[in-house]
Scaffold this motif. Structure first.
Motif, PDB file in Angstrom:
ATOM      1  N   TRP A 285      69.366  36.841  55.260  1.00  0.00           N
ATOM      2  CA  TRP A 285      70.013  36.206  56.419  1.00  0.00           C
ATOM      3  C   TRP A 285      70.042  37.121  57.626  1.00  0.00           C
ATOM      4  O   TRP A 285      69.979  36.670  58.768  1.00  0.00           O
ATOM      5  CB  TRP A 285      71.426  35.744  56.040  1.00  0.00           C
ATOM      6  CG  TRP A 285      71.732  34.356  56.488  1.00  0.00           C
ATOM      7  CD1 TRP A 285      72.575  33.986  57.491  1.00  0.00           C
ATOM      8  CD2 TRP A 285      71.187  33.143  55.972  1.00  0.00           C
ATOM      9  NE1 TRP A 285      72.593  32.611  57.619  1.00  0.00           N
ATOM     10  CE2 TRP A 285      71.759  32.067  56.698  1.00  0.00           C
ATOM     11  CE3 TRP A 285      70.286  32.849  54.960  1.00  0.00           C
ATOM     12  CZ2 TRP A 285      71.448  30.744  56.451  1.00  0.00           C
ATOM     13  CZ3 TRP A 285      69.972  31.521  54.700  1.00  0.00           C
ATOM     14  CH2 TRP A 285      70.552  30.489  55.449  1.00  0.00           C
ATOM     15  N   GLY A 286      70.127  38.425  57.392  1.00  0.00           N
ATOM     16  CA  GLY A 286      70.156  39.362  58.503  1.00  0.00           C
ATOM     17  C   GLY A 286      68.856  39.388  59.281  1.00  0.00           C
ATOM     18  O   GLY A 286      68.852  39.630  60.488  1.00  0.00           O
ATOM     19  N   GLN A 287      67.739  39.141  58.604  1.00  0.00           N
ATOM     20  CA  GLN A 287      66.445  39.131  59.279  1.00  0.00           C
ATOM     21  C   GLN A 287      66.267  37.887  60.146  1.00  0.00           C
ATOM     22  O   GLN A 287      65.480  37.898  61.091  1.00  0.00           O
ATOM     23  CB  GLN A 287      65.320  39.224  58.243  1.00  0.00           C
ATOM     24  CG  GLN A 287      65.272  40.567  57.526  1.00  0.00           C
ATOM     25  CD  GLN A 287      64.268  40.586  56.391  1.00  0.00           C
ATOM     26  OE1 GLN A 287      63.573  39.598  56.116  1.00  0.00           O
ATOM     27  NE2 GLN A 287      64.188  41.712  55.699  1.00  0.00           N
ATOM     28  N   GLY A 288      66.968  36.816  59.832  1.00  0.00           N
ATOM     29  CA  GLY A 288      67.006  35.648  60.710  1.00  0.00           C
ATOM     30  C   GLY A 288      65.714  34.865  60.814  1.00  0.00           C
ATOM     31  O   GLY A 288      65.380  34.372  61.897  1.00  0.00           O
ATOM     32  N   HIS A 289      65.002  34.725  59.705  1.00  0.00           N
ATOM     33  CA  HIS A 289      63.798  33.899  59.742  1.00  0.00           C
ATOM     34  C   HIS A 289      64.138  32.489  60.227  1.00  0.00           C
ATOM     35  O   HIS A 289      65.074  31.860  59.725  1.00  0.00           O
ATOM     36  CB  HIS A 289      63.179  33.799  58.346  1.00  0.00           C
ATOM     37  CG  HIS A 289      62.741  35.110  57.772  1.00  0.00           C
ATOM     38  ND1 HIS A 289      61.423  35.501  57.716  1.00  0.00           N
ATOM     39  CD2 HIS A 289      63.451  36.138  57.238  1.00  0.00           C
ATOM     40  CE1 HIS A 289      61.331  36.690  57.155  1.00  0.00           C
ATOM     41  NE2 HIS A 289      62.558  37.102  56.854  1.00  0.00           N
ATOM     42  N   PHE A 290      63.399  31.984  61.206  1.00  0.00           N
ATOM     43  CA  PHE A 290      63.495  30.604  61.692  1.00  0.00           C
ATOM     44  C   PHE A 290      64.873  30.261  62.258  1.00  0.00           C
ATOM     45  O   PHE A 290      65.347  29.143  62.147  1.00  0.00           O
ATOM     46  CB  PHE A 290      63.108  29.611  60.588  1.00  0.00           C
ATOM     47  CG  PHE A 290      61.903  30.018  59.789  1.00  0.00           C
ATOM     48  CD1 PHE A 290      60.676  30.184  60.409  1.00  0.00           C
ATOM     49  CD2 PHE A 290      61.994  30.266  58.424  1.00  0.00           C
ATOM     50  CE1 PHE A 290      59.555  30.580  59.680  1.00  0.00           C
ATOM     51  CE2 PHE A 290      60.884  30.654  57.688  1.00  0.00           C
ATOM     52  CZ  PHE A 290      59.663  30.815  58.315  1.00  0.00           C
ATOM     53  N   LYS A 291      65.503  31.231  62.886  1.00  0.00           N
ATOM     54  CA  LYS A 291      66.825  31.031  63.487  1.00  0.00           C
ATOM     55  C   LYS A 291      66.689  30.444  64.898  1.00  0.00           C
ATOM     56  O   LYS A 291      65.869  30.885  65.687  1.00  0.00           O
ATOM     57  CB  LYS A 291      67.563  32.367  63.565  1.00  0.00           C
ATOM     58  CG  LYS A 291      68.963  32.290  64.143  1.00  0.00           C
ATOM     59  CD  LYS A 291      69.524  33.629  64.620  1.00  0.00           C
ATOM     60  CE  LYS A 291      69.189  34.786  63.749  1.00  0.00           C
ATOM     61  NZ  LYS A 291      69.860  36.036  64.224  1.00  0.00           N
ATOM     62  N   TYR A 292      67.512  29.446  65.209  1.00  0.00           N
ATOM     63  CA  TYR A 292      67.579  28.922  66.579  1.00  0.00           C
ATOM     64  C   TYR A 292      68.014  30.039  67.532  1.00  0.00           C
ATOM     65  O   TYR A 292      68.932  30.813  67.227  1.00  0.00           O
ATOM     66  CB  TYR A 292      68.615  27.811  66.661  1.00  0.00           C
ATOM     67  CG  TYR A 292      68.151  26.425  66.289  1.00  0.00           C
ATOM     68  CD1 TYR A 292      68.161  25.402  67.234  1.00  0.00           C
ATOM     69  CD2 TYR A 292      67.745  26.124  64.991  1.00  0.00           C
ATOM     70  CE1 TYR A 292      67.777  24.105  66.895  1.00  0.00           C
ATOM     71  CE2 TYR A 292      67.358  24.837  64.637  1.00  0.00           C
ATOM     72  CZ  TYR A 292      67.375  23.833  65.600  1.00  0.00           C
ATOM     73  OH  TYR A 292      66.993  22.561  65.255  1.00  0.00           O
TER      74      TYR A 292
END
Length: 460
Positions: A285-292
């Motif tokens: 979650w920290g890497q934020g793949h595909f985050k808005y």
């Protein structure tokens, strides 16, 4: 500039649209919500000519507009008269808890301790609402895997529970609420609950009919690519994926070490495959793949405008229980009464928590949404770019290493979209891994620096 152009020139064109659909749900709105090329719901104009269209409150209902109320203002109007206390991280609250449902199979069938589903069912069974608005698997004709739907009974509702890390939108279901009398409760992530509250201020039917909001703790919203990437790694090609369960409990493991189940049609045969989350490449979650991008500019972790918020209890004393444990932040006395009844009737096993313990349970999320946000606002201000006003002040007051962490996270998120499209074009998820290898290695070196680098960072 009219109000529509204002929304376009600020929120939408600068990529702060979360795709909630609040703007599209207004009467006469020129907007519609569609998927973009990155698998994100976004607001699009139906017609490029907006000169003769004026929607007075269209900026006031957008959760990322500078013309809308912030979470503290909304929370004060909703909960202060209940005698709620205020904390800058939790927002207003009456009581905080950690625990789970002991009644029936709520905990077994839920993502965590089953509290969100149990509260929703209690609202139905105690005749406080007629329907629950929640996210569940879409109908076959939809392009999306999940969408908001309305359940009018316990059985239908419970068939669609568990977490969905997937883009959704509100415009269709808000139209349903306006056209169908009844009492509703809605379940959603922070910015969506905020949108519902803002819409309630502009539409008397929504205000009258939506009686309760059940909020979810949120790290960030994922694009459609997240589900497809997970399914692809498990063994289902993105074009063949028909459904996904993001949280399958695995016996004997920590609560955060769950599995992911993907289903799809391959060679005319329905397949169901499961892998542990830890074995999948995109689940950090920290890497934020595909985050808005909008999620980088949100300061609400705990759905502060909801009547009650539920999430995972990421605390040392609870996280080793693979069955799952919830934190619960209660703001509405009706919900508090329901919970107290559940404790007395031994349907709930709950411990009272302080606001500090609630913070501790989501400490990483708060650092990202407060300290990190302050720095991201500073970067935007330095460039002279428009950004939404937040309750956090723009600041450059971080050490050098933390600045690198937050800057690299934004870079990772944006690169993930391009890497996934590249992998699809090449026909193998391995190309995603190869393209992301360098930025992820750089990120890991920042968050786990060598001993010498740690000393240098402390000095400078």
């Amino acid at each position: 500039m009219n109000n529509i152009e204002k929304l376009m020139n600020t929120v939408i064109e600068n990529d702060y649209c979360i795709g909630c659909g609040a703007c599209a749900s207004l009467e006469g709105s020129p907007f519609e919500i569609k998927f973009n090329e990155n698998g994100e719901y976004k607001a699009f104009l139906k017609d490029a000519d907006t000169n003769n269209i004026e929607i007075n409150n269209i900026n006031e209902v957008c959760p990322f507009s500078n013309d809308s109320k912030n979470e503290t203002e909304i929370g004060e109007n909703l909960f202060k008269d209940f005698g709620a206390s205020f904390n800058k991280y939790t927002g207003y609250y009456l009581n905080n808890y950690a625990g789970y449902v002991t009644e029936s199979s709520y905990r077994d069938n839920g993502s965590s301790g089953g509290m969100g589903s149990w509260i929703a069912v209690q609202l139905l069974e105690q005749d406080l609402v007629d329907s629950i608005i929640h996210v569940r698997e879409s109908s076959e004709e939809s392009d999306a895997l999940f969408e908001y739907q309305v359940s009018t009974n316990k059985k239908d509702f419970l068939s669609g529970t568990k977490s969905k890390y997937y883009p959704i939108e509100l415009s269709q279901v808000m139209s349903y609420v306006k056209n169908n009398d009844g009492r509703y409760a809605i379940i959603g992530i922070p910015c969506f609950i905020k949108s519902v509250r803002l819409l309630s201020d502009t539409n008397s039917l929504i205000k009258q009919r939506i009686k309760y909001c059940i909020g979810l703790v949120c790290g960030h919203l994922k694009s459609d690519f997240f589900a497809k990437a997970q399914g692809w790694q498990i063994g289902i090609h993105p074009n063949d994926l028909t459904s996904i369960d993001f949280r399958v409990k695995l016996d004997g493991r920590n609560a955060n070490d769950y599995g992911v189940e993907a289903k799809g049609i391959v060679n005319n045969e329905e397949l169901s495959l499961t892998k542990a989350r830890q074995d999948l490449y995109t689940t950090n979650w920290g890497q934020g793949h595909f985050k808005y991008n909008a999620c980088e500019f949100c300061d609400d972790v705990l759905s502060e405008t909801a009547d009650v918020t539920v999430g995972d209890a990421w605390l040392p004393e609870y996280k080793h229980d693979s069955n799952g444990t919830n934190i619960v932040v209660v703001r509405n006395p009706d919900i508090e009464d329901i919970i107290e009844q559940g404790i007395v009737n031994q349907k709930l096993q709950l411990d009272r928590l302080t606001a500090d313990k609630i913070y501790e349970s989501q400490a990483g999320g708060f650092r990202q949404r407060r300290d990190g946000l302050a720095y991201r606002l500073y970067l935007k201000d330095q460039k002279g770019e428009w950004r939404p006003n937040k309750r956090v002040e723009s600041s450059n007051n971080l050490n050098k290493n933390r600045k690198k962490v937050y800057a690299k996270r934004m870079e990772l998120s944006q690169e993930s979209f391009e890497a996934f499209k590249y992998a699809k074009a090449k026909g193998s998820f391995d190309f995603y891994i190869k393209r992301m290898e360098k930025p992820i290695k750089e990120y890991n070196n920042i968050i786990n620096p060598s001993f010498i680098r740690k000393i240098i960072n402390r000095l400078f």
